[in-house]
Design a protein around this motif. Structure first.
Motif, mmCIF file in Angstrom:
data_model
loop_
_atom_site.group_PDB
_atom_site.id
_atom_site.type_symbol
_atom_site.label_atom_id
_atom_site.label_comp_id
_atom_site.label_asym_id
_atom_site.label_seq_id
_atom_site.Cartn_x
_atom_site.Cartn_y
_atom_site.Cartn_z
ATOM 1 N N LYS A 105 -5.691 7.141 -22.386
ATOM 2 C CA LYS A 105 -6.512 7.711 -21.470
ATOM 3 C C LYS A 105 -5.719 9.256 -21.389
ATOM 4 N N SER A 106 -6.578 10.136 -21.596
ATOM 5 C CA SER A 106 -5.972 11.642 -21.402
ATOM 6 C C SER A 106 -5.692 12.082 -19.824
ATOM 7 N N LEU A 107 -4.649 12.493 -19.594
ATOM 8 C CA LEU A 107 -4.500 12.734 -18.280
ATOM 9 C C LEU A 107 -4.695 14.360 -17.944
ATOM 10 N N LYS A 108 -4.386 15.012 -19.151
ATOM 11 C CA LYS A 108 -4.326 16.508 -19.145
ATOM 12 C C LYS A 108 -4.349 16.984 -20.478
ATOM 13 N N ARG A 109 -5.354 17.988 -20.696
ATOM 14 C CA ARG A 109 -5.538 18.335 -22.097
ATOM 15 C C ARG A 109 -5.792 19.967 -22.155
ATOM 16 N N ASN A 110 -5.171 20.493 -23.035
ATOM 17 C CA ASN A 110 -5.350 22.074 -23.376
ATOM 18 C C ASN A 110 -6.114 22.103 -24.681
ATOM 19 N N ILE A 111 -6.831 23.091 -24.741
ATOM 20 C CA ILE A 111 -7.416 23.304 -25.995
ATOM 21 C C ILE A 111 -7.531 24.826 -26.320
ATOM 22 N N HIS A 112 -7.387 25.390 -27.334
ATOM 23 C CA HIS A 112 -7.285 26.528 -27.899
ATOM 24 C C HIS A 112 -8.023 26.882 -29.210
ATOM 25 N N PHE A 113 -8.489 28.235 -29.331
ATOM 26 C CA PHE A 113 -9.399 28.372 -30.465
ATOM 27 C C PHE A 113 -8.796 29.595 -31.526
ATOM 28 N N SER A 114 -8.993 29.384 -32.993
ATOM 29 C CA SER A 114 -8.989 30.539 -33.671
ATOM 30 C C SER A 114 -9.934 31.529 -33.389
ATOM 31 N N LYS A 115 -9.647 32.750 -33.926
ATOM 32 C CA LYS A 115 -10.405 33.779 -33.579
ATOM 33 C C LYS A 115 -11.989 33.685 -34.306
ATOM 34 N N ASP A 116 -11.952 32.951 -35.305
ATOM 35 C CA ASP A 116 -13.224 32.817 -35.834
ATOM 36 C C ASP A 116 -13.983 31.574 -35.430
ATOM 37 N N GLY A 117 -13.411 30.716 -34.368
ATOM 38 C CA GLY A 117 -14.213 29.696 -33.756
ATOM 39 C C GLY A 117 -14.247 28.188 -34.730
ATOM 40 N N ASN A 118 -13.723 28.317 -35.640
ATOM 41 C CA ASN A 118 -13.919 27.197 -36.782
ATOM 42 C C ASN A 118 -12.607 26.236 -36.432
ATOM 43 N N TYR A 119 -11.633 26.611 -35.739
ATOM 44 C CA TYR A 119 -10.402 25.716 -35.356
ATOM 45 C C TYR A 119 -10.069 25.905 -34.153
ATOM 46 N N GLY A 120 -9.755 24.607 -33.757
ATOM 47 C CA GLY A 120 -8.880 24.522 -32.412
ATOM 48 C C GLY A 120 -7.742 23.644 -32.636
ATOM 49 N N TRP A 121 -6.956 23.826 -31.615
ATOM 50 C CA TRP A 121 -5.826 23.064 -31.476
ATOM 51 C C TRP A 121 -5.648 22.477 -30.107
ATOM 52 N N PHE A 122 -5.104 21.488 -29.759
ATOM 53 C CA PHE A 122 -4.962 20.842 -28.357
ATOM 54 C C PHE A 122 -3.588 20.158 -28.228
ATOM 55 N N ASP A 123 -3.380 19.897 -26.944
ATOM 56 C CA ASP A 123 -2.285 19.194 -26.572
ATOM 57 C C ASP A 123 -2.911 18.334 -25.378
ATOM 58 N N GLU A 124 -2.263 17.159 -25.217
ATOM 59 C CA GLU A 124 -2.520 16.262 -24.154
ATOM 60 C C GLU A 124 -1.615 15.222 -23.523
ATOM 61 N N ILE A 125 -1.580 15.239 -22.508
ATOM 62 C CA ILE A 125 -0.655 14.033 -22.050
ATOM 63 C C ILE A 125 -1.438 12.644 -21.778
ATOM 64 N N LEU A 126 -0.953 11.703 -22.388
ATOM 65 C CA LEU A 126 -1.791 10.525 -22.416
ATOM 66 C C LEU A 126 -0.925 9.259 -21.623
ATOM 67 N N ASP A 127 -1.870 8.384 -20.969
ATOM 68 C CA ASP A 127 -1.374 7.218 -20.103
ATOM 69 C C ASP A 127 -1.605 6.237 -21.282
ATOM 70 N N THR A 128 -0.478 5.633 -21.848
ATOM 71 C CA THR A 128 -0.552 4.583 -22.798
ATOM 72 C C THR A 128 0.058 3.407 -22.377
ATOM 73 N N GLN A 129 0.094 2.147 -23.154
ATOM 74 C CA GLN A 129 0.926 1.224 -23.117
ATOM 75 C C GLN A 129 2.558 1.490 -23.141
ATOM 76 N N MET A 130 2.674 2.560 -24.176
ATOM 77 C CA MET A 130 4.323 3.106 -24.195
ATOM 78 C C MET A 130 4.561 3.907 -22.907
ATOM 79 N N LYS A 131 3.643 3.982 -22.019
ATOM 80 C CA LYS A 131 3.826 4.946 -20.720
ATOM 81 C C LYS A 131 3.309 6.425 -21.101
#
Length: 171
Positions: free
Chosen positions: A95-121
Motif C-alpha cells: 500500500k502506498s503511503l506517500k508518492r511523488n511524481i515528476h515529468f519530463s519536459k515532453d510529458g512522455n515520461y514520468g518518474w516516481f518514488d513512494e513509501i510503501l507499507d508491506t509485509q517487510m514493513k
C-alpha cells in the motif's frame, strides 16, 4: 478598428503564457491521477494475484529490480520468477503511503518514488513510467527495503557475510 485589433493581439500574447502554464498544470494533474491509478492498480493486482493485469502494467521492454542485489529482471524473467507466487495466491500486498511524481519536459515520461507499507514493513518503490500509445506503462520499477539509521550498523553486520562474498565476486 485597427487599434482595437492591435490591442487584442497584444493582450493575447501578454496573457497567453499564464494560460499555457495553467493548461500545463491541469495536464500534469490529470497525468498524475493516471499514474497514481496505474501504480495503485499495480499494487491491487499483485494483492489479488491477478497475474495478467499485474504484468500488463509493465511496458514490453521493462525492468524490475528487487530487494536482493541479484534481482534485476526483464519483464519475461520477472514473470517467470513470479508465476508460481501468483498461481499459489501467495503474492504481496503493498500500500502506498506517500508518492511523488515528476515529468519530463515532453510529458512522455514520468518518474516516481513512494513509501510503501508491506509485509517487510516500510519499503520504497521508485521507477520510470512511459506513455505508450496513450497509456502509462512501467518501464522500470525498483523495490528497496528501507533501513532506519538507528539500526543500520546492526543490519550491516547481519548481511555482511552474505554480501562480502558477492562483492568479491563482482570485483
Amino acid at each position: 478598428m485597427k487599434k482595437i485589433f492591435s490591442i487584442f493581439i497584444l493582450s493575447f500574447f501578454i496573457f497567453s503564457n499564464p494560460l499555457s502554464a495553467q493548461k500545463k498544470g491541469f495536464y500534469e494533474n490529470v497525468q498524475k491521477k493516471n499514474i497514481n491509478k496505474l501504480l495503485d492498480d499495480f499494487n491491487t493486482f499483485a494483492a489479488n494475484a491477478d497475474f495478467d493485469r499485474y504484468f500488463d502494467c509493465f511496458a514490453e521492454e521493462s525492468t524490475f529490480i528487487g530487494t536482493d542485489a541479484t534481482e534485476v529482471w526483464n519483464k519475461k524473467e520477472f514473470k517467470d520468477w513470479a508465476k508460481h507466487y501468483f498461481d499459489k495466491k501467495t503474492t504481496w500486498n503493498f500500500k502506498s503511503l506517500k508518492r511523488n511524481i515528476h515529468f519530463s519536459k515532453d510529458g512522455n515520461y514520468g518518474w516516481f518514488d513512494e513509501i510503501l507499507d508491506t509485509q517487510m514493513k516500510i519499503c520504497r518503490g521508485s521507477g520510470v513510467v512511459e506513455k505508450i500509445n496513450g497509456k502509462w506503462k512501467i518501464r522500470q520499477y525498483v523495490l528497496s527495503v528501507t533501513v532506519p539509521n538507528e539500526v543500520v550498523d546492526e543490519v550491516t553486520k547481519i548481511k555482511a557475510p552474505i554480501e562480502d562474498a558477492m562483492i568479491q565476486k563482482l570485483k
